[in-house]
Design a protein around this motif. Structure first.
Motif, mmCIF file in Angstrom:
data_model
loop_
_atom_site.group_PDB
_atom_site.id
_atom_site.type_symbol
_atom_site.label_atom_id
_atom_site.label_comp_id
_atom_site.label_asym_id
_atom_site.label_seq_id
_atom_site.Cartn_x
_atom_site.Cartn_y
_atom_site.Cartn_z
ATOM 1 N N LYS A 25 -40.662 -31.857 -3.195
ATOM 2 C CA LYS A 25 -40.560 -30.561 -3.872
ATOM 3 C C LYS A 25 -40.600 -29.408 -2.868
ATOM 4 O O LYS A 25 -40.771 -28.259 -3.240
ATOM 5 C CB LYS A 25 -41.697 -30.400 -4.886
ATOM 6 C CG LYS A 25 -41.562 -31.321 -6.081
ATOM 7 C CD LYS A 25 -42.704 -31.114 -7.055
ATOM 8 C CE LYS A 25 -42.556 -32.035 -8.248
ATOM 9 N NZ LYS A 25 -43.687 -31.902 -9.185
ATOM 10 N N GLY A 26 -40.463 -29.734 -1.570
ATOM 11 C CA GLY A 26 -40.381 -28.697 -0.551
ATOM 12 C C GLY A 26 -41.676 -28.354 0.156
ATOM 13 O O GLY A 26 -41.699 -27.477 1.012
ATOM 14 N N TRP A 27 -42.770 -29.017 -0.179
ATOM 15 C CA TRP A 27 -44.032 -28.793 0.517
ATOM 16 C C TRP A 27 -43.964 -29.484 1.873
ATOM 17 O O TRP A 27 -43.258 -30.468 2.037
ATOM 18 C CB TRP A 27 -45.204 -29.334 -0.302
ATOM 19 C CG TRP A 27 -45.430 -28.589 -1.584
ATOM 20 C CD1 TRP A 27 -44.788 -28.787 -2.771
ATOM 21 C CD2 TRP A 27 -46.336 -27.520 -1.801
ATOM 22 N NE1 TRP A 27 -45.248 -27.905 -3.719
ATOM 23 C CE2 TRP A 27 -46.202 -27.110 -3.152
ATOM 24 C CE3 TRP A 27 -47.260 -26.861 -0.992
ATOM 25 C CZ2 TRP A 27 -46.958 -26.083 -3.700
ATOM 26 C CZ3 TRP A 27 -48.011 -25.840 -1.542
ATOM 27 C CH2 TRP A 27 -47.859 -25.457 -2.878
ATOM 28 N N ALA A 28 -44.725 -28.985 2.853
ATOM 29 C CA ALA A 28 -44.771 -29.571 4.196
ATOM 30 C C ALA A 28 -46.212 -29.941 4.529
ATOM 31 O O ALA A 28 -47.157 -29.242 4.134
ATOM 32 C CB ALA A 28 -44.241 -28.575 5.223
ATOM 33 N N LEU A 29 -46.375 -31.040 5.255
ATOM 34 C CA LEU A 29 -47.715 -31.448 5.673
ATOM 35 C C LEU A 29 -48.345 -30.354 6.526
ATOM 36 O O LEU A 29 -47.676 -29.700 7.323
ATOM 37 C CB LEU A 29 -47.643 -32.739 6.478
ATOM 38 C CG LEU A 29 -47.057 -33.959 5.758
ATOM 39 C CD1 LEU A 29 -46.978 -35.133 6.721
ATOM 40 C CD2 LEU A 29 -47.870 -34.311 4.531
ATOM 41 N N TYR A 30 -49.646 -30.173 6.372
ATOM 42 C CA TYR A 30 -50.383 -29.179 7.143
ATOM 43 C C TYR A 30 -51.639 -29.851 7.683
ATOM 44 O O TYR A 30 -52.545 -30.187 6.931
ATOM 45 C CB TYR A 30 -50.746 -27.988 6.249
ATOM 46 C CG TYR A 30 -51.456 -26.880 6.987
ATOM 47 C CD1 TYR A 30 -50.751 -25.967 7.749
ATOM 48 C CD2 TYR A 30 -52.836 -26.758 6.912
ATOM 49 C CE1 TYR A 30 -51.400 -24.946 8.422
ATOM 50 C CE2 TYR A 30 -53.493 -25.745 7.578
ATOM 51 C CZ TYR A 30 -52.768 -24.847 8.337
ATOM 52 O OH TYR A 30 -53.420 -23.848 9.005
ATOM 53 N N GLY A 31 -51.657 -30.094 8.981
ATOM 54 C CA GLY A 31 -52.810 -30.752 9.592
ATOM 55 C C GLY A 31 -52.800 -32.244 9.366
ATOM 56 O O GLY A 31 -51.855 -32.819 8.815
ATOM 57 N N ASP A 32 -53.865 -32.863 9.816
ATOM 58 C CA ASP A 32 -54.004 -34.313 9.708
ATOM 59 C C ASP A 32 -54.575 -34.708 8.344
ATOM 60 O O ASP A 32 -55.322 -33.937 7.739
ATOM 61 C CB ASP A 32 -54.941 -34.835 10.797
ATOM 62 C CG ASP A 32 -54.366 -34.650 12.191
ATOM 63 O OD1 ASP A 32 -53.129 -34.697 12.334
ATOM 64 O OD2 ASP A 32 -55.154 -34.456 13.133
ATOM 65 N N PRO A 33 -54.266 -35.913 7.896
ATOM 66 C CA PRO A 33 -54.885 -36.395 6.658
ATOM 67 C C PRO A 33 -56.369 -36.676 6.890
ATOM 68 O O PRO A 33 -56.807 -36.840 8.034
ATOM 69 C CB PRO A 33 -54.119 -37.689 6.354
ATOM 70 C CG PRO A 33 -53.594 -38.129 7.668
ATOM 71 C CD PRO A 33 -53.363 -36.889 8.482
ATOM 72 N N THR A 34 -57.125 -36.710 5.809
ATOM 73 C CA THR A 34 -58.543 -37.047 5.893
ATOM 74 C C THR A 34 -58.787 -38.349 5.144
ATOM 75 O O THR A 34 -58.032 -38.728 4.246
ATOM 76 C CB THR A 34 -59.432 -35.942 5.293
ATOM 77 O OG1 THR A 34 -59.089 -35.788 3.910
ATOM 78 C CG2 THR A 34 -59.242 -34.628 6.016
ATOM 79 N N TYR A 35 -59.853 -39.019 5.518
ATOM 80 C CA TYR A 35 -60.185 -40.310 4.937
ATOM 81 C C TYR A 35 -61.702 -40.411 4.955
ATOM 82 O O TYR A 35 -62.316 -40.299 6.024
ATOM 83 C CB TYR A 35 -59.540 -41.395 5.796
ATOM 84 C CG TYR A 35 -59.475 -42.770 5.216
ATOM 85 C CD1 TYR A 35 -58.759 -43.032 4.063
ATOM 86 C CD2 TYR A 35 -60.109 -43.835 5.840
ATOM 87 C CE1 TYR A 35 -58.676 -44.307 3.546
ATOM 88 C CE2 TYR A 35 -60.030 -45.112 5.336
ATOM 89 C CZ TYR A 35 -59.315 -45.350 4.184
ATOM 90 O OH TYR A 35 -59.242 -46.613 3.676
ATOM 91 N N ALA A 36 -62.327 -40.563 3.802
ATOM 92 C CA ALA A 36 -63.784 -40.583 3.753
ATOM 93 C C ALA A 36 -64.269 -41.503 2.644
ATOM 94 O O ALA A 36 -63.567 -41.737 1.651
ATOM 95 C CB ALA A 36 -64.316 -39.176 3.528
ATOM 96 N N PHE A 37 -65.486 -41.995 2.808
ATOM 97 C CA PHE A 37 -66.101 -42.850 1.805
ATOM 98 C C PHE A 37 -66.792 -41.981 0.764
ATOM 99 O O PHE A 37 -67.613 -41.126 1.090
ATOM 100 C CB PHE A 37 -67.097 -43.805 2.452
ATOM 101 C CG PHE A 37 -67.729 -44.755 1.481
ATOM 102 C CD1 PHE A 37 -66.965 -45.740 0.866
ATOM 103 C CD2 PHE A 37 -69.070 -44.659 1.168
ATOM 104 C CE1 PHE A 37 -67.536 -46.625 -0.048
ATOM 105 C CE2 PHE A 37 -69.647 -45.537 0.261
ATOM 106 C CZ PHE A 37 -68.877 -46.525 -0.345
ATOM 107 N N ASP A 38 -66.472 -42.192 -0.497
ATOM 108 C CA ASP A 38 -67.103 -41.504 -1.619
ATOM 109 C C ASP A 38 -68.248 -42.396 -2.100
ATOM 110 O O ASP A 38 -68.038 -43.331 -2.877
ATOM 111 C CB ASP A 38 -66.060 -41.279 -2.724
ATOM 112 C CG ASP A 38 -66.625 -40.634 -3.970
ATOM 113 O OD1 ASP A 38 -67.862 -40.496 -4.092
ATOM 114 O OD2 ASP A 38 -65.819 -40.273 -4.847
#
Length: 67
Positions: A25-38
């Motif tokens: 839809k035209g959005w662009a990635l911004y920064g790195d992804p995050t990954y965390a334990f909930d």
């Protein structure tokens, strides 16, 4: 205007589909992804910021996912 969204979901294919839909839809990635334990729910969670340039004026009542 520049729009910003933070996408998040459990570490399943749902998250990848959510990011892929935003990119298409035209959005662009911004920064790195995050990954965390909930710890409250016992699952891994993923997050990714996305941005988009769009004509117009930003207002806080905009539904960013519909832009």
């Amino acid at each position: 205007m520049k729009l910003y969204r933070f996408l998040s979901a459990d570490d399943t294919s749902e998250f990848c589909h959510k990011v892929t839909a935003a990119l298409n839809k035209g959005w662009a990635l911004y920064g790195d992804p995050t990954y965390a334990f909930d710890a409250a729910n016992g699952v891994m969670r993923c997050g990714q910021a996305v941005v988009k340039d769009k004509d117009g004026t930003y207002t806080p009542d905009m539904k960013l996912g519909e832009q």
